[in-house]
Scaffold this motif. Sequence first.
Motif, PDB file in Angstrom:
ATOM      1  N   ALA A 192       0.827  -1.181  -0.065  1.00  0.00           N
ATOM      2  CA  ALA A 192       0.030   0.049  -0.061  1.00  0.00           C
ATOM      3  C   ALA A 192       0.713   1.243  -0.045  1.00  0.00           C
ATOM      4  O   ALA A 192       0.264   2.496  -0.383  1.00  0.00           O
ATOM      5  N   ASN A 193       2.081   0.988   0.596  1.00  0.00           N
ATOM      6  CA  ASN A 193       3.142   2.130   0.498  1.00  0.00           C
ATOM      7  C   ASN A 193       4.075   2.027  -0.444  1.00  0.00           C
ATOM      8  O   ASN A 193       5.045   0.966  -0.278  1.00  0.00           O
ATOM      9  N   VAL A 194       4.211   2.449  -1.580  1.00  0.00           N
ATOM     10  CA  VAL A 194       5.276   2.370  -2.415  1.00  0.00           C
ATOM     11  C   VAL A 194       6.116   3.734  -2.787  1.00  0.00           C
ATOM     12  O   VAL A 194       6.426   4.083  -3.940  1.00  0.00           O
ATOM     13  N   ARG A 195       6.061   4.543  -1.657  1.00  0.00           N
ATOM     14  CA  ARG A 195       6.676   5.950  -1.683  1.00  0.00           C
ATOM     15  C   ARG A 195       8.126   5.821  -1.973  1.00  0.00           C
ATOM     16  O   ARG A 195       8.674   4.734  -1.429  1.00  0.00           O
ATOM     17  N   THR A 196       8.882   6.705  -2.287  1.00  0.00           N
ATOM     18  CA  THR A 196      10.073   6.561  -2.219  1.00  0.00           C
ATOM     19  C   THR A 196      10.861   7.788  -1.464  1.00  0.00           C
ATOM     20  O   THR A 196      12.187   8.093  -1.600  1.00  0.00           O
ATOM     21  N   ASP A 197      10.036   8.575  -0.897  1.00  0.00           N
ATOM     22  CA  ASP A 197      10.419   9.626  -0.030  1.00  0.00           C
ATOM     23  C   ASP A 197      10.798   9.175   1.400  1.00  0.00           C
ATOM     24  O   ASP A 197      10.906   7.910   1.585  1.00  0.00           O
ATOM     25  N   ARG A 198      10.999  10.040   2.484  1.00  0.00           N
ATOM     26  CA  ARG A 198      11.108   9.713   3.849  1.00  0.00           C
ATOM     27  C   ARG A 198      10.116   8.697   4.388  1.00  0.00           C
ATOM     28  O   ARG A 198      10.270   8.393   5.692  1.00  0.00           O
ATOM     29  N   TYR A 199       9.045   8.639   3.789  1.00  0.00           N
ATOM     30  CA  TYR A 199       7.960   7.958   4.323  1.00  0.00           C
ATOM     31  C   TYR A 199       7.795   6.625   3.789  1.00  0.00           C
ATOM     32  O   TYR A 199       6.452   5.772   4.133  1.00  0.00           O
ATOM     33  N   GLY A 200       8.330   5.915   3.010  1.00  0.00           N
ATOM     34  CA  GLY A 200       8.531   4.806   2.401  1.00  0.00           C
ATOM     35  C   GLY A 200       9.903   4.079   1.870  1.00  0.00           C
ATOM     36  O   GLY A 200      10.870   4.772   1.904  1.00  0.00           O
ATOM     37  N   GLY A 201       9.535   2.822   1.389  1.00  0.00           N
ATOM     38  CA  GLY A 201      10.974   2.161   1.219  1.00  0.00           C
ATOM     39  C   GLY A 201      11.225   1.380   2.195  1.00  0.00           C
ATOM     40  O   GLY A 201      10.994  -0.016   2.442  1.00  0.00           O
ATOM     41  N   SER A 202      12.423   1.776   2.902  1.00  0.00           N
ATOM     42  CA  SER A 202      13.071   0.900   3.916  1.00  0.00           C
ATOM     43  C   SER A 202      12.194   0.946   5.283  1.00  0.00           C
ATOM     44  O   SER A 202      11.377   1.510   5.484  1.00  0.00           O
ATOM     45  N   VAL A 203      12.303   0.013   6.206  1.00  0.00           N
ATOM     46  CA  VAL A 203      11.689  -0.229   7.404  1.00  0.00           C
ATOM     47  C   VAL A 203      11.767   1.158   8.050  1.00  0.00           C
ATOM     48  O   VAL A 203      10.935   1.475   8.646  1.00  0.00           O
ATOM     49  N   ALA A 204      12.814   1.623   8.326  1.00  0.00           N
ATOM     50  CA  ALA A 204      13.135   2.991   9.003  1.00  0.00           C
ATOM     51  C   ALA A 204      12.080   3.829   8.410  1.00  0.00           C
ATOM     52  O   ALA A 204      11.518   4.871   9.195  1.00  0.00           O
ATOM     53  N   HIS A 205      11.868   4.108   7.123  1.00  0.00           N
ATOM     54  CA  HIS A 205      11.037   4.905   6.605  1.00  0.00           C
ATOM     55  C   HIS A 205       9.680   4.701   6.666  1.00  0.00           C
ATOM     56  O   HIS A 205       8.651   5.648   6.942  1.00  0.00           O
ATOM     57  N   ARG A 206       9.323   3.367   6.575  1.00  0.00           N
ATOM     58  CA  ARG A 206       7.780   2.894   6.533  1.00  0.00           C
ATOM     59  C   ARG A 206       7.127   2.851   8.037  1.00  0.00           C
ATOM     60  O   ARG A 206       6.027   3.227   8.294  1.00  0.00           O
ATOM     61  N   ILE A 207       7.988   3.019   9.134  1.00  0.00           N
ATOM     62  CA  ILE A 207       7.518   3.160  10.680  1.00  0.00           C
ATOM     63  C   ILE A 207       7.563   4.804  10.917  1.00  0.00           C
ATOM     64  O   ILE A 207       6.966   5.015  11.987  1.00  0.00           O
ATOM     65  N   ARG A 208       7.881   5.658  10.070  1.00  0.00           N
ATOM     66  CA  ARG A 208       8.060   6.979  10.317  1.00  0.00           C
ATOM     67  C   ARG A 208       6.691   7.647  10.661  1.00  0.00           C
ATOM     68  O   ARG A 208       6.638   8.283  11.796  1.00  0.00           O
ATOM     69  N   PHE A 209       5.575   7.310  10.046  1.00  0.00           N
ATOM     70  CA  PHE A 209       4.314   8.064  10.101  1.00  0.00           C
ATOM     71  C   PHE A 209       3.660   7.651  11.498  1.00  0.00           C
ATOM     72  O   PHE A 209       3.248   8.456  12.407  1.00  0.00           O
ATOM     73  N   ALA A 210       3.823   6.161  11.764  1.00  0.00           N
ATOM     74  CA  ALA A 210       3.538   5.723  13.146  1.00  0.00           C
ATOM     75  C   ALA A 210       3.977   6.261  14.285  1.00  0.00           C
ATOM     76  O   ALA A 210       3.256   6.815  15.291  1.00  0.00           O
ATOM     77  N   VAL A 211       5.440   6.555  14.269  1.00  0.00           N
ATOM     78  CA  VAL A 211       6.190   7.100  15.169  1.00  0.00           C
ATOM     79  C   VAL A 211       5.849   8.701  15.575  1.00  0.00           C
ATOM     80  O   VAL A 211       5.583   8.953  16.474  1.00  0.00           O
ATOM     81  N   GLU A 212       5.586   9.124  14.344  1.00  0.00           N
ATOM     82  CA  GLU A 212       5.207  10.690  14.387  1.00  0.00           C
ATOM     83  C   GLU A 212       3.881  11.029  14.831  1.00  0.00           C
ATOM     84  O   GLU A 212       3.578  11.765  15.625  1.00  0.00           O
ATOM     85  N   ALA A 213       2.900   9.968  14.383  1.00  0.00           N
ATOM     86  CA  ALA A 213       1.617   9.989  15.049  1.00  0.00           C
ATOM     87  C   ALA A 213       1.696   9.787  16.627  1.00  0.00           C
ATOM     88  O   ALA A 213       0.735  10.595  17.418  1.00  0.00           O
TER      89      ALA A 213
END
Length: 357
Positions: free
Chosen positions: A187-208
């Motif tokens: 569902a997340n195929v982004r290439t910015d800081r919110y997608g791709g690697s594990v560190a990026h995919r968890i970012r939104f959850a952590v920020e929320a």
Amino acid sequence: MTSLFDSHRLGDLLLPNRVVMAPMTRVRAAAGGLATPSMAAYYAQRATAGLIVSEGVQPSLVGQSNPGTPGLHTDEQTDSWRPVTAAVHANGGRIFAQLMHGGRVSHPDTTGLQPVGPSAVAATGEVFTPNGPRPAPVPRALATAEVPEHAAAYARAASRAIEAGFDGVELHGANGYLISQFLSSNANVRTDRYGGSVAHRIRFAVEAAAATVDAVGADRTAIRLSPGGTFWGVEESDVPALYDALLGELARLDLAYVHVEATADEDVLLGLRRAWPGALVVNPVMPMGPKQTGRAEADHWLGLGADLISFGRAFLANPDLVERLRNNLPVAPADESTYYQGGDAGYLTYPTYQYAS
């Protein structure tokens, strides 16, 4: 061994038992996403739970997933919840609001808005609308600069929840909704800081979660997760690594609890128990699966290190579920035909256990 009926301290709350009423969509809200007197009665009937987690509450209009669900993003909605929390507290209970942003699992027929998501990838299946089931639409992919605003929506709704008398909030990070969509690898195929690697995919959850902690405090903030779950077509690659990383970051925030669904093998869940240093709520059976959580499943997971056990469907037809579990009384079945039909039938009409005279 820890008993389901032992007390447990959760921040400033002393829970009289370890039974948690899991969040369940009931679509009984009034127009405008307002809580109702029937909702106050419904939750008050179940106030013997150690903790109640409310049905999913949208933190913004675009975050509404289903018609008939309540919100916490207007003054009127906030005011409408006060009688609900007051009724629960008057009956000796404690209640958290589950904050649920549907993300791509929504429809313009419901909100008047195009759904948003991490990427322009539609959910699998049909979504509920006021006009009946409709194919899930392609969401608008959020621009990088927009993402923090949607993380902040949870925090704003959390502040309203506390104003309305809730004891805390649980972010819905499970079951294919917005936080889960960001965690997903399809569902997340982004290439910015919110997608791709594990560190990026968890970012939104952590920020929320971090924004919510800043707004209402760590002891009033929790999150629900469904590791490896495939709801609405989401997939997650590297599930153990993904959730180890997520829990590592969330541990820095000292959340009130993490609520985990049994959507992965037991050994994966046990790894998450080891990774999470705080209170852990476990829902021991697959949500919406053929089996309901019972005393045996609860005792099993308490023995494996869970602190609290959540029960979903068993609470629908058994407002006195805690007493039934304590005394090994029969657990009544719920009428599935009344789940999402509105009205008080199948909502306020289930009786407590009737002992023989």
